[in-house]
Design an enzyme around this catalytic site. Structure first.
Site, PDB file in Angstrom:
ATOM      1  N   PRO A 147       0.696  -1.257   0.204  1.00 16.20           N
ATOM      2  CG  PRO A 147      -0.911  -1.700   1.671  1.00 16.20           C
ATOM      3  CD  PRO A 147       0.330  -2.055   1.282  1.00 16.20           C
TER       4      PRO A 147
ATOM      5  CE  LYS B  71       0.727   4.644  -9.868  1.00 21.36           C
ATOM      6  NZ  LYS B  71      -0.403   4.212 -10.190  1.00 21.36           N
TER       7      LYS B  71
END
Length: 302
Positions: A67, A172
């Site tokens: 995560p 990203k």
């Protein structure tokens, strides 16, 4: 001889991704702290092991999908983590969204440990993970780029070597800035459209043929019943959790501050997602922000 890989993180993204590697003929040793995730991965043919040390023992390649940057840093650099448990020369590919600073730190730590770290964050969501159509943004020394693409090929249909350490995460961060702001404004527009009495299914057909069209509106439409597979049509069951989208926005905001870039739209989106996350929506799909915004509008109208 079958190549053995270790897979750390078998959640919403890691589960289907590890399944693709099994289907591609690899032996996959999987590890996750969630028993439900372990059970689902085992059903896909993943060999579930107890910990990272066991997962890495006979693996020539290690993948991780976790995560946050702190999670990846801990898994990689702890005393019983991936770097310490892997043989010299092992290729370690992290597909998580961790931010530029963590990526650079882990490249350095991997070099000191005698292993190869490759950052390869993804775009395409759980749908892309399921279908093997993810886009990968690869950051590593050029010497390792070809091997990285070979290993990632069962998982995606566009594999881009962006540059050296930190560049995959930079790509990203910028990509997710656009996506997250799009999700936020889609939710705001949905809340407004519903308050104005629009038929949101009919509006969807208009929007996807007009200047309002965008990927997240078509795939993750925030209005229930508009897109059958969208989380909104399934009680906002998470495909992309609100707190994760807020985290991604925070990475963009931090990156902007570091280089002196104004990101006022991103900061507003971050504030809205964080507010929704902190008021009970953290583990719901991020498109549930539409519910939060509708509630706020109703409260103000009252």
């Amino acid at each position: 001889m079958t190549t053995t890989i270790a897979w750390v993180g078998l959640g919403l993204m890691g589960n289907p991704m590890s399944k693709h590697m099994v289907n591609a003929g690899y032996k996959v040793n999987g590890v996750d702290i969630d028993p439900v995730a372990r059970e689902r991965a085992a059903a896909n043919g993943v060999n579930i092991v107890n910990n990272v040390v066991e997962a890495c023992a006979d693996a020539s390649v290690v993948f991780s999908m976790l995560p946050s940057g702190s999670d990846v840093d801990d898994v990689m650099t702890s005393a019983d983590g991936v770097f310490a448990s892997s043989r010299p020369g092992t290729i370690i590919i992290d597909c998580s969204t961790i931010g530029i600073a963590y990526a650079k730190k882990l490249h350095e730590a991997a070099s000191e440990a005698g292993v190869v770290f490759i950052e390869a964050p993804v775009s395409g969501g759980t749908e892309g993970a399921r279908d093997g159509t993810l886009t990968f943004m690869i950051g590593c020394d050029k010497a390792h780029a070809t091997k990285a693409k070979e290993l990632l090929s069962p998982l995606g249909d566009y594999l881009a070597h962006v540059g050296g350490p930190g560049t995959g995460q930079a790509a990203k961060v910028v990509n997710n800035l656009i996506m997250a702001v799009s999700v936020t404004v889609n939710c705001e527009a949905t809340a407004l459209g519903e308050r104005l009495g629009l038929d949101m299914k009919e509006f969807f057909e208009i929007a996807i043929r007009s200047s309002a069209d965008n990927w997240s509106f078509r795939i993750w439409n925030p209005a229930p019943g508009v897109v059958a597979e969208a989380p909104a049509s399934h009680g906002y069951k998470a495909g992309f959790k609100t707190w994760l989208l807020a985290k991604d926005l925070s990475l963009a905001v931090e990156a902007g501050r570091e280089v002196g870039a104004r990101l006022e739209t991103a900061e507003t989106a971050y504030a809205l997602m964080s507010e929704h996350s902190n008021s009970g929506g953290a583990d719901m799909d991020a498109t549930s922000l539409a519910l939060h915004l509708a509630d706020k509008k109703q409260a103000k109208a009252a």
